[in-house]
Motif scaffolding. Sequence first.
Motif, PDB file in Angstrom:
ATOM      1  N   LYS A 198       8.723  19.129  -6.617  1.00 12.32           N
ATOM      2  CA  LYS A 198      10.052  19.532  -7.065  1.00 12.32           C
ATOM      3  C   LYS A 198      10.758  18.413  -7.826  1.00 12.32           C
ATOM      4  CE  LYS A 198      10.783  22.876  -3.335  1.00 12.32           C
ATOM      5  NZ  LYS A 198      11.695  23.295  -2.237  1.00 12.32           N
ATOM      6  N   SER A 199      11.630  18.818  -8.753  1.00 14.66           N
ATOM      7  CA  SER A 199      12.339  17.846  -9.590  1.00 14.66           C
ATOM      8  C   SER A 199      13.314  16.996  -8.781  1.00 14.66           C
ATOM      9  CB  SER A 199      13.092  18.572 -10.706  1.00 14.66           C
ATOM     10  OG  SER A 199      14.028  19.491 -10.162  1.00 14.66           O
ATOM     11  N   ASN A 200      13.936  17.598  -7.756  1.00 13.66           N
ATOM     12  CA  ASN A 200      14.892  16.813  -6.965  1.00 13.66           C
ATOM     13  C   ASN A 200      14.194  15.706  -6.184  1.00 13.66           C
ATOM     14  OD1 ASN A 200      13.605  18.505  -5.175  1.00 13.66           O
ATOM     15  ND2 ASN A 200      15.478  19.370  -4.279  1.00 13.66           N
ATOM     16  N   LEU A 201      12.982  15.985  -5.716  1.00 13.73           N
ATOM     17  CA  LEU A 201      12.217  14.957  -5.006  1.00 13.73           C
ATOM     18  C   LEU A 201      11.776  13.854  -5.970  1.00 13.73           C
ATOM     19  CD1 LEU A 201       9.976  17.072  -2.579  1.00 13.73           C
ATOM     20  CD2 LEU A 201      12.210  16.042  -2.147  1.00 13.73           C
TER      21      LEU A 201
ATOM     22  N   LYS B 279       0.835  -1.204   0.000  1.00 14.14           N
ATOM     23  CA  LYS B 279       0.000   0.000   0.000  1.00 14.14           C
ATOM     24  C   LYS B 279       0.871   1.256   0.000  1.00 14.14           C
ATOM     25  CE  LYS B 279      -3.757   2.199   2.635  1.00 14.14           C
ATOM     26  NZ  LYS B 279      -4.614   2.082   3.855  1.00 14.14           N
ATOM     27  N   GLU B 280       1.909   1.258   0.834  1.00 14.64           N
ATOM     28  CA  GLU B 280       2.809   2.416   0.906  1.00 14.64           C
ATOM     29  C   GLU B 280       3.575   2.589  -0.401  1.00 14.64           C
ATOM     30  OE1 GLU B 280       3.922   2.533   5.682  1.00 14.64           O
ATOM     31  OE2 GLU B 280       4.949   1.116   4.340  1.00 14.64           O
TER      32      GLU B 280
ATOM     33  N   ALA C  62       8.259  10.955   2.048  1.00  8.35           N
ATOM     34  CA  ALA C  62       7.379  10.148   2.899  1.00  8.35           C
ATOM     35  C   ALA C  62       6.255  11.006   3.479  1.00  8.35           C
ATOM     36  CB  ALA C  62       8.196   9.499   4.013  1.00  8.35           C
ATOM     37  N   GLU C  63       6.592  12.217   3.909  1.00  7.88           N
ATOM     38  CA  GLU C  63       5.573  13.123   4.456  1.00  7.88           C
ATOM     39  C   GLU C  63       4.547  13.491   3.388  1.00  7.88           C
ATOM     40  OE1 GLU C  63       7.847  16.381   5.896  1.00  7.88           O
ATOM     41  OE2 GLU C  63       8.533  15.339   7.712  1.00  7.88           O
ATOM     42  N   ALA C  64       5.036  13.752   2.162  1.00  9.28           N
ATOM     43  CA  ALA C  64       4.128  14.113   1.067  1.00  9.28           C
ATOM     44  C   ALA C  64       3.209  12.960   0.692  1.00  9.28           C
ATOM     45  CB  ALA C  64       4.936  14.562  -0.148  1.00  9.28           C
ATOM     46  N   CYS C  65       3.721  11.732   0.849  1.00  5.00           N
ATOM     47  CA  CYS C  65       2.933  10.542   0.486  1.00  5.00           C
ATOM     48  C   CYS C  65       2.087  10.016   1.647  1.00  5.00           C
ATOM     49  CB  CYS C  65       3.864   9.436   0.007  1.00  5.00           C
ATOM     50  SG  CYS C  65       4.786   9.834  -1.501  1.00  5.00           S
ATOM     51  N   GLY C  66       2.129  10.687   2.791  1.00  6.51           N
ATOM     52  CA  GLY C  66       1.335  10.257   3.944  1.00  6.51           C
ATOM     53  C   GLY C  66       1.869   9.010   4.612  1.00  6.51           C
TER      54      GLY C  66
ATOM     55  N   THR D 183       1.691   9.460  -5.793  1.00  7.39           N
ATOM     56  CA  THR D 183       1.599  10.818  -5.221  1.00  7.39           C
ATOM     57  C   THR D 183       2.399  11.828  -6.041  1.00  7.39           C
ATOM     58  OG1 THR D 183       1.366   9.899  -2.995  1.00  7.39           O
ATOM     59  CG2 THR D 183       2.002  12.223  -3.164  1.00  7.39           C
ATOM     60  N   PRO D 184       1.767  12.927  -6.488  1.00  5.42           N
ATOM     61  CA  PRO D 184       2.509  13.976  -7.217  1.00  5.42           C
ATOM     62  C   PRO D 184       3.484  14.689  -6.273  1.00  5.42           C
ATOM     63  CG  PRO D 184       0.132  14.154  -7.559  1.00  5.42           C
ATOM     64  CD  PRO D 184       0.324  13.204  -6.423  1.00  5.42           C
ATOM     65  N   LEU D 185       4.662  15.004  -6.759  1.00  6.57           N
ATOM     66  CA  LEU D 185       5.667  15.710  -5.963  1.00  6.57           C
ATOM     67  C   LEU D 185       5.976  17.050  -6.621  1.00  6.57           C
ATOM     68  CD1 LEU D 185       8.096  12.751  -5.124  1.00  6.57           C
ATOM     69  CD2 LEU D 185       6.357  13.765  -3.642  1.00  6.57           C
TER      70      LEU D 185
END
Length: 410
Positions: A238-241, A226-227, A331-335, A234-236
């Motif tokens: 910045k390009s570096n992320l 699931k993770e 990880a924070e952006a993806c919950g 999940t959209p991010l």
Amino acid sequence: MDELKVTFYLKKNEERADGTMPILGRIRIGKSMVQFSTKVYAIPELWDVKSGRAVGKSKPTTAVNRELDRISVDIRSACKNLLAKKENVSAMEVKNAFQGISSEQETLISLYEKCNDSFYKKVGISRKMATYKQYCVALNHLKDFLRQRYNVRDLPFQSVNPAFVSAYDLYLRTDLKIGRSTITRMMGYLHRVLKSAINGGHLRQDPFVGYTFDYVPIVPKFLSEKELKRMIATPLPKSNLNLVRDVFLFSAFTGISFSDLRNLTERNLAQAEDGTWWIHSARQKTGTPFHVPLLELPLELIEKYRGIAKNGRLFPMYSCSKTNIYLKRIAEACGIRRRVTFHQARHTFGTLLISAGISIESIAKMMGHTNITSSQVYAKITDDKISKDMDKLMERRKIQSTGEKPDSNK
């Protein structure tokens, strides 16, 4: 340290046929004292007891005094060399050094440093700089231990015994309060040095006999299915992320570690007769070959970054520390509510293979494990998960049969 005193005297009960007697030497340091033979002879009538030298200006007398002066200088030089390695020395140690005994013998710190130097020569070939630095840290802890507990800078191997090993283990645990896994690693480094001493003839018995290594069970941390899906979708911003996520996902679907992934080039790619693309390479850490078939997502990522990285490498990559900092943000952006590191991608791959029914032997070859024991860790993870899932199933069946309300904590 106490003052070094070197004196000479005649052994009067052993007169030779030519009327001369052997001259003995005495080394005294504090309360320690030792005698030795100078292999020099003098006429008793020409010997001055107070000065410990022959008297007169004859050639034989001058030769005797010159040799005794040379011996005295050599003894003081040997003592000085010993003091460069340790804070206190005994008269016996100085005698052994003077007579060339200790120069043929290895010492603990000296051999440890040689082992570290030998390891350093392999860095970048079959060993990693990070591991070399760990060896250096372990050596510094050992030096501190010798200074604090024995008041010395080095130790002869005759003094390295099971009691010494136990005392050092206790020092790491109680004085430094180092964690279990780190202690096991440092004691392992020391054991390798002592094995080298045994092979070199400096030690007769292994001081680690009876010692039990406190191994901490390895529990790989991995992303759940699931993770993993959440990280892909999940959209991010910045390009570096996005780059860091891509190389993480590539590792999660190939099992290739950070250092090995950074070294991959077009030359590591090969297509089999059935059309499947493979990566063939070897672990930087151990030199063990690994062979991984590429799924659709890894192939898409290779094409996405083709020609961007320098020197023909497959991916442009940040340092490992910076990558892990970015993974925290991802990880924070993806919950994902826990710490995520790059190495978890490799563990995720191993767990996915086990869940898909891939054999342990195949997993070992794909991940470059030196033996299947490392691969079996993932099988245990899956077994634990099955056990927990069955417990949940039994709990639900119990609830259905009794009509109880489910416990919100489960």
